[in-house]
Design an enzyme around this catalytic site. Structure first.
Site, mmCIF file in Angstrom:
data_model
loop_
_atom_site.group_PDB
_atom_site.id
_atom_site.type_symbol
_atom_site.label_atom_id
_atom_site.label_comp_id
_atom_site.label_asym_id
_atom_site.label_seq_id
_atom_site.Cartn_x
_atom_site.Cartn_y
_atom_site.Cartn_z
ATOM 1 N N GLU A 120 0.503 0.513 3.772
ATOM 2 C CA GLU A 120 0.544 0.406 2.309
ATOM 3 C C GLU A 120 1.993 0.048 1.946
ATOM 4 O O GLU A 120 2.277 -1.050 1.495
ATOM 5 C CB GLU A 120 0.114 1.724 1.652
ATOM 6 C CG GLU A 120 0.158 1.719 0.127
ATOM 7 C CD GLU A 120 -0.157 3.082 -0.494
ATOM 8 O OE1 GLU A 120 -0.030 4.119 0.191
ATOM 9 O OE2 GLU A 120 -0.512 3.106 -1.701
ATOM 10 N N HIS A 172 -12.418 4.584 -0.457
ATOM 11 C CA HIS A 172 -11.017 5.013 -0.612
ATOM 12 C C HIS A 172 -10.798 5.463 -2.053
ATOM 13 O O HIS A 172 -10.484 4.664 -2.915
ATOM 14 C CB HIS A 172 -10.085 3.846 -0.236
ATOM 15 C CG HIS A 172 -8.629 4.202 -0.208
ATOM 16 N ND1 HIS A 172 -7.698 3.450 0.471
ATOM 17 C CD2 HIS A 172 -7.928 5.211 -0.796
ATOM 18 C CE1 HIS A 172 -6.501 3.976 0.316
ATOM 19 N NE2 HIS A 172 -6.602 5.051 -0.471
ATOM 20 N N ASP A 186 -8.783 3.946 -5.151
ATOM 21 C CA ASP A 186 -7.637 4.788 -4.792
ATOM 22 C C ASP A 186 -7.483 5.979 -5.756
ATOM 23 O O ASP A 186 -7.926 7.080 -5.433
ATOM 24 C CB ASP A 186 -6.351 3.963 -4.720
ATOM 25 C CG ASP A 186 -5.301 4.537 -3.782
ATOM 26 O OD1 ASP A 186 -5.577 5.521 -3.099
ATOM 27 O OD2 ASP A 186 -4.181 3.965 -3.729
ATOM 28 N N ASP A 187 -6.813 5.752 -6.887
ATOM 29 C CA ASP A 187 -6.595 6.817 -7.877
ATOM 30 C C ASP A 187 -6.907 6.264 -9.262
ATOM 31 O O ASP A 187 -6.002 5.939 -10.042
ATOM 32 C CB ASP A 187 -5.134 7.297 -7.804
ATOM 33 C CG ASP A 187 -4.788 7.828 -6.428
ATOM 34 O OD1 ASP A 187 -5.200 8.958 -6.116
ATOM 35 O OD2 ASP A 187 -4.149 7.088 -5.652
ATOM 36 N N HIS A 234 -4.147 6.420 6.013
ATOM 37 C CA HIS A 234 -3.391 5.429 5.247
ATOM 38 C C HIS A 234 -2.339 4.829 6.179
ATOM 39 O O HIS A 234 -1.609 5.574 6.853
ATOM 40 C CB HIS A 234 -2.670 6.092 4.067
ATOM 41 C CG HIS A 234 -3.553 6.435 2.908
ATOM 42 N ND1 HIS A 234 -4.693 7.165 3.033
ATOM 43 C CD2 HIS A 234 -3.437 6.130 1.575
ATOM 44 C CE1 HIS A 234 -5.252 7.302 1.829
ATOM 45 N NE2 HIS A 234 -4.519 6.686 0.929
ATOM 46 N N HIS A 276 -9.227 9.082 -3.954
ATOM 47 C CA HIS A 276 -8.698 10.454 -3.895
ATOM 48 C C HIS A 276 -9.257 11.190 -5.102
ATOM 49 O O HIS A 276 -8.999 10.785 -6.240
ATOM 50 C CB HIS A 276 -7.174 10.450 -3.940
ATOM 51 C CG HIS A 276 -6.552 9.656 -2.839
ATOM 52 N ND1 HIS A 276 -6.102 10.234 -1.679
ATOM 53 C CD2 HIS A 276 -6.321 8.322 -2.709
ATOM 54 C CE1 HIS A 276 -5.617 9.299 -0.881
ATOM 55 N NE2 HIS A 276 -5.734 8.122 -1.479
#
Ligand code: ADE
Ligand code: ZN
Length: 322
Positions: free
Chosen positions: A195, A16, A273-274, A192, A18
């Site tokens: 969340e 996961h 994630d980011d 997703h 991005h």
């Protein structure tokens, strides 16, 4: 200490991430200069200071603005190569990378520029890397279908599709048709869910979209019946601890439910994630969770095993990691 060394050195998969969320402020400024793009921030420091989020949407607004510096195939290559080098340093042996083509095609950047740059960096990487194309859920399903159509000439360059962006108000069932088409094309399916959205979104991601993993899924704990199902099906959750703190899903890491999810028998994985926005790549996510929660070496090994178990890799190679 020994636990930290184990977390650092253990081979792991990341499921996961991005790629646009790996764009560091320094690279945003370098690409802005290279491409003559005007930024709303005067300096790297001023941009970093803006990374104080109150929820998912406040993050997404800045994240989409940051991506506006990406114009050429080389830009996408450089961003992806930088992430892959960081992941390799964290002993990531396999990564499945999300990309958001609509963020770029809506600005006039051709689909082929986006995918060719990202894909070429993956080919040159010192670890295995696969791509998952995400649809932006705040846009229409027709827009997602047009994106899937546009991707078909590059069908061999990505393994699956996902669903990201603003969750609440955009339930999985909004994308039933495009996911059915993707499934008929033999693509792997993730979304997703849970969340910021309720457990019902996790259920419809499973029942309507027929996804094979849930991205985040931390709100599953609010429904004991759902937890029982996720455990029975050994449905992987790609949890992102630092993201959940920065986006205020939990107040502090000590209140994160990662340990409870694991204790319930859920197939939890740890991911970044980011990473450029949330304060760390995958190992920083392990460190932050293990520093704040009662987790030990057994949990560490379980999380690493789960990451390979949940990966879309061939069974032979999977066995070698398990
Ligand atoms: N896009 C990038 N990061 C995301 C996240 N954590 N949730 C939804 N969409 C995203
Ligand atoms: Zn995400």
């Amino acid at each position: 200490d020994r636990l930290r060394t184990l977390l650092q050195n253990m081979p792991k998969a990341e499921l996961h991430i991005h790629i646009e969320g790996s764009l560091e402020p320094e690279l945003i400024f370098a690409l802005a200069q290279r491409n003559n793009v005007q930024l709303a921030y005067a300096s790297v420091e001023a941009l970093r200071d803006a990374y104080a989020f109150s929820d998912l949407q406040s993050f997404l607004d800045i994240y989409y603005a940051g991506a506006s510096v990406l114009l050429t195939e080389q830009d996408f290559y450089d961003m992806t190569a930088a992430y892959l080098a960081r992941a390799h340093a964290d002993n990531v042996r396999h990564t499945e990378i999300f990309f958001d083509p609509q963020t770029h095609t809506a600005r006039g950047v051709p689909f082929e520029t986006v995918i060719n740059g990202i894909w070429r960096a993956c080919q040159d990487a010192p670890l295995s890397a696969e791509l998952i194309m995400c649809f932006l859920r705040h846009l229409s399903e027709d827009d997602a279908i047009a994106t899937l159509d546009e991707s078909l000439p590059y069908r061999d360059k990505f393994i699956g599709v996902g669903l990201d962006s603003s969750e609440v108000g955009h339930p999985p069932e909004k994308f039933a048709r495009v996911f059915e088409r993707a499934r008929n094309l033999g693509l792997r399916l993730v979304a997703h869910a849970g969340e910021e959205g309720p457990p019902a979104y996790i259920e419809s991601a499973l029942d309507v979209l027929k996804v094979e993993r849930i991205d985040h899924g931390v709100r599953s704990l609010e429904s004991p019946a759902l937890v029982e199902r996720l455990v029975r099906e050994q449905m992987a959750l790609t949890v992102c601890p630092l993201s959940n703190i920065k986006l205020r899903v939990f107040d502090v890491m000590g209140s994160h439910n990662l340990r409870t999810l694991l204790g319930a028998g859920l197939a939890v994985t740890v991911n970044s994630d980011d990473p450029a926005y949330f304060g760390g790549y995958v190992n920083e996510n392990y460190f932050a969770a293990f520093d704040a929660l009662p987790l030990d070496a057994t949990h560490a090994r379980q999380l690493a095993r789960n990451s390979f178990q949940a990966a879309f890799i061939d069974p032979e190679r999977k066995r070698a990691f398990l």
